[in-house]
Design an enzyme around this catalytic site. Structure first.
Site, PDB file in Angstrom:
ATOM      1  N   TYR A   1       0.494  -1.388   0.065  1.00  0.00           N
ATOM      2  CA  TYR A   1      -0.275  -0.103  -0.346  1.00  0.00           C
ATOM      3  C   TYR A   1       1.207   1.520  -0.016  1.00  0.00           C
ATOM      4  O   TYR A   1       2.200   1.247   0.329  1.00  0.00           O
ATOM      5  CB  TYR A   1      -0.714   0.131   1.031  1.00  0.00           C
ATOM      6  CG  TYR A   1      -0.469   0.257   2.001  1.00  0.00           C
ATOM      7  CD1 TYR A   1      -0.042   1.524   2.897  1.00  0.00           C
ATOM      8  CD2 TYR A   1       0.388  -0.913   3.356  1.00  0.00           C
ATOM      9  CE1 TYR A   1       0.572   1.907   4.095  1.00  0.00           C
ATOM     10  CE2 TYR A   1       0.713  -0.473   3.775  1.00  0.00           C
ATOM     11  CZ  TYR A   1       1.184   1.139   4.574  1.00  0.00           C
ATOM     12  OH  TYR A   1       1.594   1.188   6.078  1.00  0.00           O
ATOM     13  N   CYS A   2       0.244   2.568  -0.174  1.00  0.00           N
ATOM     14  CA  CYS A   2       0.774   3.629  -0.018  1.00  0.00           C
ATOM     15  C   CYS A   2      -0.379   4.436  -0.192  1.00  0.00           C
ATOM     16  O   CYS A   2      -0.881   4.203   1.063  1.00  0.00           O
ATOM     17  CB  CYS A   2       1.777   4.382  -1.413  1.00  0.00           C
ATOM     18  SG  CYS A   2       0.081   4.479  -2.520  1.00  0.00           S
ATOM     19  N   ARG A   3       0.687   5.738  -0.648  1.00  0.00           N
ATOM     20  CA  ARG A   3      -0.748   6.805  -0.015  1.00  0.00           C
ATOM     21  C   ARG A   3      -2.009   6.723  -0.474  1.00  0.00           C
ATOM     22  O   ARG A   3      -3.193   6.739  -0.010  1.00  0.00           O
ATOM     23  CB  ARG A   3      -0.364   8.555   0.040  1.00  0.00           C
ATOM     24  CG  ARG A   3      -1.159   9.550   0.085  1.00  0.00           C
ATOM     25  CD  ARG A   3      -0.245  10.959   0.043  1.00  0.00           C
ATOM     26  NE  ARG A   3      -1.304  12.244   0.476  1.00  0.00           N
ATOM     27  CZ  ARG A   3      -2.443  12.254  -0.788  1.00  0.00           C
ATOM     28  NH1 ARG A   3      -2.425  12.289  -1.768  1.00  0.00           N
ATOM     29  NH2 ARG A   3      -3.188  13.740   0.038  1.00  0.00           N
TER      30      ARG A   3
ATOM     31  N   GLY B   1      -2.248   4.756  -3.535  1.00  0.00           N
ATOM     32  CA  GLY B   1      -2.736   3.088  -4.602  1.00  0.00           C
ATOM     33  C   GLY B   1      -2.180   3.436  -6.051  1.00  0.00           C
ATOM     34  O   GLY B   1      -1.753   2.098  -6.441  1.00  0.00           O
TER      35      GLY B   1
ATOM     36  N   ILE C   1      -3.767   4.494   1.691  1.00  0.00           N
ATOM     37  CA  ILE C   1      -3.385   4.673   2.905  1.00  0.00           C
ATOM     38  C   ILE C   1      -4.909   5.582   3.047  1.00  0.00           C
ATOM     39  O   ILE C   1      -5.382   5.618   4.274  1.00  0.00           O
ATOM     40  CB  ILE C   1      -2.388   5.149   4.310  1.00  0.00           C
ATOM     41  CG1 ILE C   1      -2.605   4.471   5.487  1.00  0.00           C
ATOM     42  CG2 ILE C   1      -2.046   6.523   4.105  1.00  0.00           C
ATOM     43  CD1 ILE C   1      -1.307   4.684   6.288  1.00  0.00           C
TER      44      ILE C   1
END
Length: 296
Positions: free
Chosen positions: A260-262, A264, A288
Site C-alpha cells: 500500500y501507499c498513500r 494506491g 492509506i
C-alpha cells in the site's frame, strides 16, 4: 594495426557495451543494473578512444565516474550524490566542448554526445531533486530525455562509424516512444484498484486479512518520512525506489504480500515490479487515505 582492424575491435566493444546497457533495462537488483551500465560506459569509452571519437569518450568516462559513485557512495548521502552529479554535468559540458574544438576541429556532430549527456543527466537530476513529482511526470521527463539521447547518440554513431551505437539507440528510441504513449493511453487506476476477479479492492478488508493471517506480509512503499508520520501497525517499510531490495528481505516468492501507499498509485507500480521479480502473490491493496483503522 591497420585502420579496418581497429574499427572492427571498436565495433565489437561497442556491441558488447551497448548490449549490456539495453539488458540493464530488465528489472533486477539496483547494483546489478548500475554495474551493467558502468561496464557499457567503460567499453564504449575504449571503443571511442580507438576511433578518435574523443567527445563521446569523455561523456562515457564522466558517466562511468558517476555510476562508480552510485555504487560506492551510500544512498543516505544524497547531498553528496547531488553535488557530484552537478559537478559531472558541468565537467561533461566543458570538457566535451573543449575537446571537440581542440581535437576534432569543431565538427558539429562531435557536440551531439555532449548535448545528449547534459540533457539526460539534468532531467535525472530534476527527478532526483523533486521526488514529489508524480511517477508519470518522472517517467515522461526521463523517457523524453532518453529519446533526445537516442537521437543524438544514434546520429553520432553513424558519423564515427560505430554502428552498434546507432542500432541500440534506435531500440532505446522505440521503447521510450512506446513508454510515453502507454502512459497517455493507460487509464487512471488510483481509485479503481481491483483484484483478480474484477472486484474493487478494499484496503480495510485486506488489512483485516493481514491481521488474521501471520503468513501475510504488509509493505508500505511510501517514503520514510511519510511512514514515520503514520503507518498501519506491523507494516514494514520498503520505499518504492528501493522496492527491488525485496529480494534480499523476502526469499519465499510464494509468500502473500500486500502493498500500500498513500493513494494506491505507487503501490501499483511497486506490485508490478515485485511481480516481475517472480513473487506470484504480491498485490496492491490501495492507499492509506482510504484506511479507517488504527495508524501508529
Amino acid at each position: 594495426m591497420n585502420e579496418n582492424a581497429v574499427i572492427l575491435i571498436a565495433n565489437i566493444l561497442s556491441v558488447i557495451g551497448n548490449a549490456l546497457f539495453t539488458l540493464s533495462a530488465i528489472p533486477r537488483n539496483k547494483k546489478t543494473i548500475i554495474t551493467m551500465q558502468t561496464s557499457n560506459h567503460f567499453l564504449s569509452s575504449v571503443a571511442q578512444l580507438l576511433t578518435s571519437a574523443y567527445s563521446g569518450m569523455v561523456q562515457d568516462v564522466v558517466c562511468l565516474f558517476k555510476n562508480v559513485v552510485l555504487i560506492f557512495v551510500k544512498e543516505q548521502m544524497r547531498k553528496t550524490r547531488l553535488i557530484i552529479n552537478i559537478i559531472c554535468i558541468v565537467l561533461a559540458l566543458c570538457v566535451g566542448i573543449t575537446l571537440n574544438i581542440l581535437l576534432s576541429n569543431s565538427i558539429w556532430y562531435g557536440f551531439l554526445p555532449v548535448i545528449s549527456t547534459c540533457i539526460l543527466s539534468t532531467c535525472i537530476l530534476i527527478v532526483f531533486m523533486l521526488p514529489k513529482l508524480s511517477i508519470q511526470t518522472q517517467t515522461i521527463l526521463v523517457k523524453g530525455a532518453l529519446i533526445v539521447n537516442a537521437v543524438c547518440w544514434g546520429s553520432y554513431g553513424i558519423f564515427v562509424k560505430l554502428y552498434p551505437i546507432t542500432i541500440f539507440n534506435g531500440i532505446t528510441f522505440i521503447i521510450s516512444i512506446i513508454s510515453i504513449i502507454s502512459i497517455f493511453l493507460k487509464k487512471d487506476t488510483n481509485n479503481n484498484i481491483r483484484n483478480n476477479n474484477g472486484d474493487k479492492m478494499n484496503i480495510n478488508d485486506k488489512v483485516k486479512e493481514f491481521e488474521n493471517d501471520k503468513d501475510i506480509i504488509l509493505i508500505d512503499v511510501r517514503t520514510k518520512k511519510e511512514y514515520e508520520e503514520g503507518h498501519i501497525p506491523n507494516a514494514i517499510l520498503i520505499e518504492l525506489d528501493k522496492i527491488e531490495d525485496i529480494v534480499d528481505i523476502i526469499s519465499d516468492k510464494n509468500k502473500k504480500i500486500y502493498l500500500y501507499c498513500r493513494s494506491g498509485r505507487r503501490s501499483q507500480i511497486a506490485a508490478d515490479i515485485v511481480n516481475k521479480l517472480g513473487y506470484i502473490n504480491a498485490i496492491n491493496i490501495g492507499g492509506i487515505l482510504d484506511y479507517k483503522g488504527k495508524i501508529i
